[in-house]
Design a protein around this motif. Structure first.
Motif, mmCIF file in Angstrom:
data_model
loop_
_atom_site.group_PDB
_atom_site.id
_atom_site.type_symbol
_atom_site.label_atom_id
_atom_site.label_comp_id
_atom_site.label_asym_id
_atom_site.label_seq_id
_atom_site.Cartn_x
_atom_site.Cartn_y
_atom_site.Cartn_z
ATOM 1 N N SER A 2 0.830 -1.195 0.000
ATOM 2 C CA SER A 2 0.000 0.000 0.000
ATOM 3 C C SER A 2 0.871 1.253 0.000
ATOM 4 O O SER A 2 1.935 1.287 0.608
ATOM 5 N N GLN A 11 0.694 1.706 -9.666
ATOM 6 C CA GLN A 11 1.009 0.566 -8.800
ATOM 7 C C GLN A 11 -0.199 0.232 -7.914
ATOM 8 O O GLN A 11 -0.525 -0.952 -7.710
ATOM 9 N N THR A 12 -0.869 1.262 -7.386
ATOM 10 C CA THR A 12 -2.056 1.046 -6.560
ATOM 11 C C THR A 12 -3.169 0.396 -7.369
ATOM 12 O O THR A 12 -3.845 -0.527 -6.886
ATOM 13 N N GLU A 15 -2.443 -3.210 -7.839
ATOM 14 C CA GLU A 15 -2.703 -3.941 -6.591
ATOM 15 C C GLU A 15 -4.190 -4.203 -6.403
ATOM 16 O O GLU A 15 -4.595 -5.292 -5.981
ATOM 17 N N SER A 18 -5.306 -7.220 -8.213
ATOM 18 C CA SER A 18 -4.499 -8.429 -8.059
ATOM 19 C C SER A 18 -5.084 -9.473 -7.126
ATOM 20 O O SER A 18 -4.595 -10.608 -7.091
ATOM 21 N N THR A 188 -5.677 -0.565 0.973
ATOM 22 C CA THR A 188 -5.390 0.028 -0.334
ATOM 23 C C THR A 188 -6.476 1.036 -0.659
ATOM 24 O O THR A 188 -7.639 0.658 -0.863
#
Length: 547
Positions: A2, A11-12, A15, A18, A188
């Motif tokens: 996070s 990137q967040t 995630e 994912s 997140t």
């Protein structure tokens, strides 16, 4: 991993796609962020999406008080007063850098809402219900002492005053610090990402959402075992994704506040006072400014596009001249203003001031949990209520057990200053550190109080120099981008610093340099910079101009 960096937004997003989360929260106001923090602290995996910025709705446009609900005594909402009073103390201890006790004067006049007896009894009951500590309990003043406390108060037919403690806060920073605390624990969170549709399993139960990234303009899916709708003024909009909804619905109440420089309105004491129509309004001094509000009128329309009208200003001006006849302010003296909405649960036949601020939780047949109503002060308790319900369902349906709520003892981001009793010593020590790196004493003190235990990181950025921006402002901007998910200049000007409301001259002076630096840091296209400049100028106009 996070992150709260706007430079790592992609990137967040990766995630979020994912894995399947235990809980997905829609809405990044104080309620949604509070739910995210409670859930991650219980050991659940958590994601949160917000279509605007964190606190962009109601949570940045309140009266900026973590208060105990004195007004609810008039409506005999005893449970709310007791609960909010106790929560207020918890909010203060967990984030003393964003919450400040202030003595509030409640003057009473012949024929007013409150008299000497009702004020005395009301404040005594309030102290008892709210569990107010001895040093902050109310006391009463005669007319002469009331005028001594605040000489601007109307002297004619003054019968005295009651003095009690409220807690002033920066509502948006409180929200952002709660959001950061959730991220620090592994949740997140992302802003500018709108829930557009639900995903369903074979049993027609919601198991995720389709979202639109409003920055990159593409859609993606987020999977979750439970979804909670904490979208504030937009909870009905989220609910109608599933189709037309019956039963409970929201009604929006508009609240406006206006800001003056203390040279024009030299208030030295916060005052809670009667208006000519029998409502109550706050006038509050804050860092060289005085702000007054709020109005309370039904609002229909998009809460994202809310303007201040002349009748809003006129109402507050009339209240000021009624209670503070020596203050000769006019519209020309208004420096800034803000408008927001309170999302209230509809009660037939009641005007906005009469409708209860209590929160309610309900669940749709497909499993969407919705929370609506409530107060800034009660955000932690509201989150506990929601999570208790969701935790039961997660254990029953998925065998996922979680810890009980323990946010009562969790400091929000920046709150690790050694408790409220140590805040002054903390600020004093950090002020000296700031001066040592070249900041003025006033600037260093402001940053220490504003960021609490995160100020050391801000000071690291303050060691860097910018050709145009002052040292402290540049540090705030870099910290905001890299640690507080500042994507848009309005995120920074309104919700991370409150300069739009309380230092609008600074906004006007440095807006071009801030836009240029953000364009460089976030790699904006020329078209993005043009649009963001337009958006920023629109908010400056909204803050300074009535329609």
């Amino acid at each position: 991993m996070s992150t709260a960096s706007a430079t790592q937004r992609q990137q967040t997003i990766e995630e979020l796609q994912s894995k399947e989360y235990d809980l997905l929260v829609i809405g990044g106001g104080i309620t949604g962020c509070g739910i995210a923090l409670d859930a991650i602290a219980r050991g659940l995996s958590v994601a949160l999406v917000e279509m605007q910025d964190f606190a962009a709705g109601t949570s940045s446009r309140s009266t900026k008080l973590v208060h105990g609900g004195l007004r609810y005594l008039k409506q005999f909402e005893i449970k709310e007063v007791a609960e909010l009073g106790k929560e207020r103390a918890i909010v203060y201890e967990n984030g003393p850098h964003v919450t400040t006790p202030v003595w509030m004067l409640l003057p009473f006049h012949k024929g007013g809402t409150f008299g000497k007896f009702s004020t005395n009894v009301g404040l005594r009951v309030y102290d008892f219900l709210a569990g107010v500590k001895r040093s902050e309990r109310r006391y009463m003043l005669n007319p002469a002492k009331t005028m001594e406390k605040e000489p601007l108060v109307k002297a004619k037919e003054l019968r005295g005053g009651g003095v009690y403690v409220e807690y002033r806060t920066d509502d948006a920073r409180l929200t952002v610090e709660v959001a950061k605390a959730a991220i620090e624990k592994g949740a997140t969170l992302i802003n500018y990402t709108k829930a557009e549709n639900f995903l369903y399993n074979e049993e027609k139960k919601i198991n995720g959402i389709v979202v639109q990234d409003l920055i990159a303009h593409n859609a993606f899916n987020i999977r979750a075992k439970k979804v909670v709708n904490a979208a504030g003024p937009w909870v009905d909009e989220v609910r109608t994704i599933e189709g037309k909804q019956n039963g409970k619905h929201l009604i929006l109440s508009k609240g406006v506040h206006i800001v003056f420089d203390e040279s024009k309105f030299p208030l030295r004491q916060a005052v809670y006072f009667d208006t000519p129509d029998g409502r109550m309004v706050f006038a509050i001094p804050r860092n060289g400014k005085t702000y007054v509000g709020t109005t309370d009128t039904f609002y229909e329309g998009d809460a994202r596009e809310m303007n201040i009208h002349q009748e809003d200003r006129d109402y507050i001006m009339k209240a000021i001249h009624y209670m503070f006849p020596k203050v000769k302010v006019t519209d020309a003296d208004i420096e800034s203003s803000w408008a927001g909405v309170r999302p209230l649960i509809h009660e037939e036949g009641k005007n906005p001031s009469e409708i209860s601020r209590k929160d309610e939780v309900w669940e749709s047949p497909s499993g969407l949990v919705t929370i609506a109503g409530g107060k800034l002060t009660g955000y932690r308790k509201m989150a506990e209520t929601v999570l208790n319900k969701i935790a039961q369902d997660l254990e029953k349906r998925f065998g996922i057990s979680s810890k009980p709520c323990h946010t009562k003892n969790i400091q929000i981001s920046g709150g690790d200053v050694g408790g409220s009793q140590n805040l002054d010593a903390f600020v004093s020590k950090r002020t000296k550190m700031g001066v040592d790196i070249g900041l003025s004493e006033e600037e260093a003190k402001h940053l220490a109080h504003h960021y609490g235990s995160n100020v050391d990181t801000v000071f690291e950025y303050a060691k860097e120099k910018h050709p145009v921006l002052p040292q402290g402002l540049y540090a705030q901007l870099l910290y905001g981008i890299h640690h507080e998910m500042v994507v848009h200049p309005n995120d920074f000007m309104i919700r991370r610093t409150a300069y739009m409301f309380f230092n609008i001259d600074l906004v006007k002076q440095y807006k071009d340099a801030i836009l240029d630096e953000m364009a460089k840091q976030l790699q904006w296209s020329p078209e993005q910079r043009t649009q963001y400049e337009k958006d920023l100028n629109l908010e400056i106009t909204r803050a300074t101009t009535a329609l």
